[in-house]
Scaffold this motif. Structure first.
Motif, PDB file in Angstrom:
ATOM      1  N   LEU A 117       0.826  -1.204   0.000  1.00 53.49           N
ATOM      2  CA  LEU A 117       0.000   0.000   0.000  1.00 53.49           C
ATOM      3  C   LEU A 117       0.863   1.257   0.000  1.00 53.49           C
ATOM      4  N   THR A 118       1.980   1.190   0.712  1.00 57.02           N
ATOM      5  CA  THR A 118       2.915   2.315   0.687  1.00 57.02           C
ATOM      6  C   THR A 118       3.450   2.518  -0.725  1.00 57.02           C
ATOM      7  N   GLY A 119       3.697   1.418  -1.413  1.00 55.41           N
ATOM      8  CA  GLY A 119       4.163   1.500  -2.795  1.00 55.41           C
ATOM      9  C   GLY A 119       3.133   2.115  -3.731  1.00 55.41           C
ATOM     10  N   LEU A 120       1.857   2.032  -3.370  1.00 59.08           N
ATOM     11  CA  LEU A 120       0.805   2.668  -4.173  1.00 59.08           C
ATOM     12  C   LEU A 120       0.694   4.164  -3.887  1.00 59.08           C
ATOM     13  N   GLY A 121       1.435   4.629  -2.887  1.00 60.41           N
ATOM     14  CA  GLY A 121       1.406   6.047  -2.579  1.00 60.41           C
ATOM     15  C   GLY A 121       0.572   6.427  -1.375  1.00 60.41           C
ATOM     16  N   LEU A 122      -0.002   5.438  -0.670  1.00 58.01           N
ATOM     17  CA  LEU A 122      -0.792   5.750   0.515  1.00 58.01           C
ATOM     18  C   LEU A 122       0.127   6.130   1.675  1.00 58.01           C
ATOM     19  N   SER A 123      -0.257   7.133   2.415  1.00 57.71           N
ATOM     20  CA  SER A 123       0.512   7.555   3.573  1.00 57.71           C
ATOM     21  C   SER A 123       0.196   6.656   4.763  1.00 57.71           C
ATOM     22  N   ARG A 124       1.008   6.755   5.817  1.00 53.03           N
ATOM     23  CA  ARG A 124       0.773   5.951   7.016  1.00 53.03           C
ATOM     24  C   ARG A 124      -0.609   6.240   7.629  1.00 53.03           C
ATOM     25  N   PRO A 125      -1.031   7.521   7.768  1.00 53.15           N
ATOM     26  CA  PRO A 125      -2.382   7.777   8.284  1.00 53.15           C
ATOM     27  C   PRO A 125      -3.481   7.205   7.393  1.00 53.15           C
ATOM     28  N   GLU A 126      -3.273   7.238   6.068  1.00 53.23           N
ATOM     29  CA  GLU A 126      -4.272   6.679   5.160  1.00 53.23           C
ATOM     30  C   GLU A 126      -4.356   5.164   5.310  1.00 53.23           C
ATOM     31  N   ILE A 127      -3.229   4.519   5.505  1.00 47.46           N
ATOM     32  CA  ILE A 127      -3.237   3.065   5.718  1.00 47.46           C
ATOM     33  C   ILE A 127      -3.931   2.733   7.033  1.00 47.46           C
ATOM     34  N   ALA A 128      -3.669   3.529   8.066  1.00 45.61           N
ATOM     35  CA  ALA A 128      -4.351   3.322   9.348  1.00 45.61           C
ATOM     36  C   ALA A 128      -5.859   3.466   9.181  1.00 45.61           C
ATOM     37  N   HIS A 129      -6.284   4.474   8.396  1.00 48.33           N
ATOM     38  CA  HIS A 129      -7.708   4.668   8.092  1.00 48.33           C
ATOM     39  C   HIS A 129      -8.257   3.440   7.373  1.00 48.33           C
ATOM     40  N   LEU A 130      -7.477   2.928   6.434  1.00 47.21           N
ATOM     41  CA  LEU A 130      -7.906   1.763   5.658  1.00 47.21           C
ATOM     42  C   LEU A 130      -8.101   0.547   6.552  1.00 47.21           C
ATOM     43  N   VAL A 131      -7.214   0.346   7.523  1.00 50.66           N
ATOM     44  CA  VAL A 131      -7.372  -0.763   8.466  1.00 50.66           C
ATOM     45  C   VAL A 131      -8.737  -0.680   9.140  1.00 50.66           C
ATOM     46  N   SER A 132      -9.140   0.529   9.487  1.00 53.88           N
ATOM     47  CA  SER A 132     -10.389   0.722  10.219  1.00 53.88           C
ATOM     48  C   SER A 132     -11.621   0.426   9.390  1.00 53.88           C
ATOM     49  N   VAL A 133     -11.543   0.587   8.059  1.00 54.90           N
ATOM     50  CA  VAL A 133     -12.745   0.393   7.231  1.00 54.90           C
ATOM     51  C   VAL A 133     -12.728  -0.906   6.426  1.00 54.90           C
ATOM     52  N   ALA A 134     -11.550  -1.483   6.223  1.00 55.10           N
ATOM     53  CA  ALA A 134     -11.447  -2.628   5.309  1.00 55.10           C
ATOM     54  C   ALA A 134     -11.850  -3.946   5.938  1.00 55.10           C
ATOM     55  N   GLY A 135     -11.834  -4.035   7.272  1.00 54.14           N
ATOM     56  CA  GLY A 135     -12.195  -5.294   7.912  1.00 54.14           C
ATOM     57  C   GLY A 135     -11.256  -6.417   7.534  1.00 54.14           C
ATOM     58  N   GLU A 136     -11.822  -7.592   7.308  1.00 57.12           N
ATOM     59  CA  GLU A 136     -10.999  -8.780   7.036  1.00 57.12           C
ATOM     60  C   GLU A 136     -10.216  -8.666   5.732  1.00 57.12           C
ATOM     61  N   LYS A 137     -10.647  -7.785   4.830  1.00 61.88           N
ATOM     62  CA  LYS A 137      -9.940  -7.640   3.550  1.00 61.88           C
ATOM     63  C   LYS A 137      -8.515  -7.136   3.745  1.00 61.88           C
ATOM     64  N   PHE A 138      -8.265  -6.457   4.866  1.00 60.73           N
ATOM     65  CA  PHE A 138      -6.913  -5.955   5.090  1.00 60.73           C
ATOM     66  C   PHE A 138      -5.931  -7.101   5.305  1.00 60.73           C
ATOM     67  N   ARG A 139      -6.418  -8.274   5.677  1.00 59.17           N
ATOM     68  CA  ARG A 139      -5.543  -9.419   5.916  1.00 59.17           C
ATOM     69  C   ARG A 139      -5.180 -10.148   4.630  1.00 59.17           C
ATOM     70  N   CYS A 140      -5.707  -9.701   3.492  1.00 62.67           N
ATOM     71  CA  CYS A 140      -5.478 -10.392   2.220  1.00 62.67           C
ATOM     72  C   CYS A 140      -4.607  -9.532   1.306  1.00 62.67           C
ATOM     73  N   ARG A 141      -3.584 -10.125   0.749  1.00 67.41           N
ATOM     74  CA  ARG A 141      -2.698  -9.349  -0.129  1.00 67.41           C
ATOM     75  C   ARG A 141      -3.413  -8.881  -1.384  1.00 67.41           C
ATOM     76  N   ALA A 142      -4.547  -9.518  -1.713  1.00 66.04           N
ATOM     77  CA  ALA A 142      -5.307  -9.099  -2.900  1.00 66.04           C
ATOM     78  C   ALA A 142      -5.784  -7.662  -2.780  1.00 66.04           C
ATOM     79  N   ILE A 143      -5.821  -7.126  -1.573  1.00 69.98           N
ATOM     80  CA  ILE A 143      -6.276  -5.751  -1.389  1.00 69.98           C
ATOM     81  C   ILE A 143      -5.370  -4.773  -2.130  1.00 69.98           C
ATOM     82  N   ILE A 144      -4.103  -5.132  -2.303  1.00 69.07           N
ATOM     83  CA  ILE A 144      -3.163  -4.235  -2.997  1.00 69.07           C
ATOM     84  C   ILE A 144      -3.579  -4.090  -4.462  1.00 69.07           C
ATOM     85  N   TYR A 145      -3.892  -5.203  -5.103  1.00 64.80           N
ATOM     86  CA  TYR A 145      -4.316  -5.177  -6.503  1.00 64.80           C
ATOM     87  C   TYR A 145      -5.620  -4.398  -6.651  1.00 64.80           C
TER      88      TYR A 145
END
Length: 384
Positions: A117-145
């Protein structure tokens, strides 16, 4: 033991965010020796004391974690989340939503996802936000694609996160069979990339619904006189989104009755301002009564300026009408000054043109206008 671990982890969660991985060994050693397998691991107590869940949430979540024999994995995950910058309250919310996150492998699963996700340009706060909304999808590498595709579609991480706040289920939709065909169809309708992004931010289901349903909405838009390729086509799709055909027909008839429009006039109005379809019947009725009965506008005048009903009655239509009428009644303004032209002005421009020049001639005008914007009718704005 749980209380000690909870204190250490709570301190970590409340400290400034740094890199999530370097804290792990220090955390585990500071939190005391690992619990002996013979003693067992009190999952429910851990969820309450260390993760901050309520007792009810912990009772619901603990069966999913009953296989855990020690807090080693959960401790590592909590340290990782703290490193991303999640607060204790954020962690409690995330764990309550997805208890199995505590079982994820930091080095093999979570860290690679964050790196991607960092490689896609997301900042650390944005990734933290994503953890909060993505649920179980955050545990899957497919989320990057998936996020790589959505970032290109929406044009920015800010827009993407706004969509996810409202509709996290877009992370579950099948990209190849559902999302991409819908996006391709919108492009076939000659909607530009920026307008596709605007439409899908407003209506995320436009991407996740059956493509035939989206095609049907496009056909309805054309049936109302807005052709594909028109700059208003995406706005009409937004207004029609997921309304049943009979409801659209009923709303069109209501518009004709309420604003006294002919078939031709309602067609003109919808082509210019499709969003009038999204207004409630109560709002349409009240705005029609004001514009036609009080302001004295002709139905045809409104049909050719259909954005008028989309403005706030209390916040714009009434206050500006009262202001213009006061100025005209007191000989301060040309009676030919057009009401619509005054309504569409940005607030600061309206103030500059219709309030500020009359500070001496009408010193109370600014105060009366501000009161009118709050729903009041000052005595000087009451005309007989």
């Amino acid at each position: 033991m749980l209380r000690l671990r909870g204190c250490v982890l709570t301190q970590l969660l409340s400290s400034p965010a740094t890199s999530p991985v370097p804290h792990l060994r220090r955390l585990i050693s500071a939190a005391a020796p690992a619990v002996s397998p013979n003693i067992g691991f009190a999952v429910e107590e851990y969820l309450v004391a260390t993760c901050g869940l309520t007792r009810t949430q912990a009772v619901k979540a603990s069966p999913k974690l009953s296989h855990l024999k020690s807090p080693a994995k959960p401790d590592a995950v909590l340290a990782f989340l703290a490193g991303l910058g999640l607060s204790a309250a954020d962690v409690a919310s995330v764990v309550a939503k997805d208890p199995l996150l505590l079982c994820a492998k930091v080095e093999k699963t979570l860290a690679p996802v964050v790196d991607g996700l960092t490689g896609l340009g997301l900042s650390r706060p944005e990734i933290a936000h994503l953890v909060s909304v993505a649920g179980e999808k955050f545990r899957c590498r497919a989320i990057i694609y998936r996020l790589h595709y959505y970032l290109a579609l929406f044009g920015s991480s800010g827009k993407l996160l706004r969509v996810l706040d409202r509709s996290p289920y877009i992370l579950s939709s099948n990209l190849e069979r559902v999302v991409k065909p819908n996006a391709a169809f919108l492009r076939e309708c000659r909607i530009g990339a920026c307008d596709i992004a605007k439409l899908c931010v407003a209506q995320p289901r436009m991407l996740t619904s059956n493509v035939e349903r989206v095609r049907a909405m496009a056909a309805r838009a054309e049936g109302l006189g807005v052709p594909r390729g028109s700059r208003m086509f995406w706005r009409m799709l937004n207004a029609l989104a997921f309304l049943r055909e009979k409801d659209i027909t009923a709303k069109v008839e209501y518009l004709k009755d309420t604003f006294r429009w002919s078939d031709a006039e309602v067609g003109i109005a919808l082509c210019k301002a499709p969003m009038v379809l999204a207004l409630s019947k109560d709002l349409l009725q009240r705005k029609s009564e004001f514009l036609i009965s009080e302001v004295g506008l002709e139905p045809a005048y409104i049909a050719y300026r259909p954005t008028l009903p989309t403005y706030s009655l209390e916040g714009r239509l009434r206050p500006r009408y009262y202001t213009l009428k006061f100025l005209k009644e007191n000989g301060l303004l040309d009676h030919d000054r057009d009401y619509y032209c005054a309504v569409v002005l940005p607030e600061e421009v309206f103030m500059e043109k219709f309030i500020c020049p009359y500070k001496e001639a009408a010193p109370q005008l600014a105060e009366d206008y501000a009161a009118a914007c709050k729903g009041e009718v000052p005595a000087r704005f009451r005309f007989t």
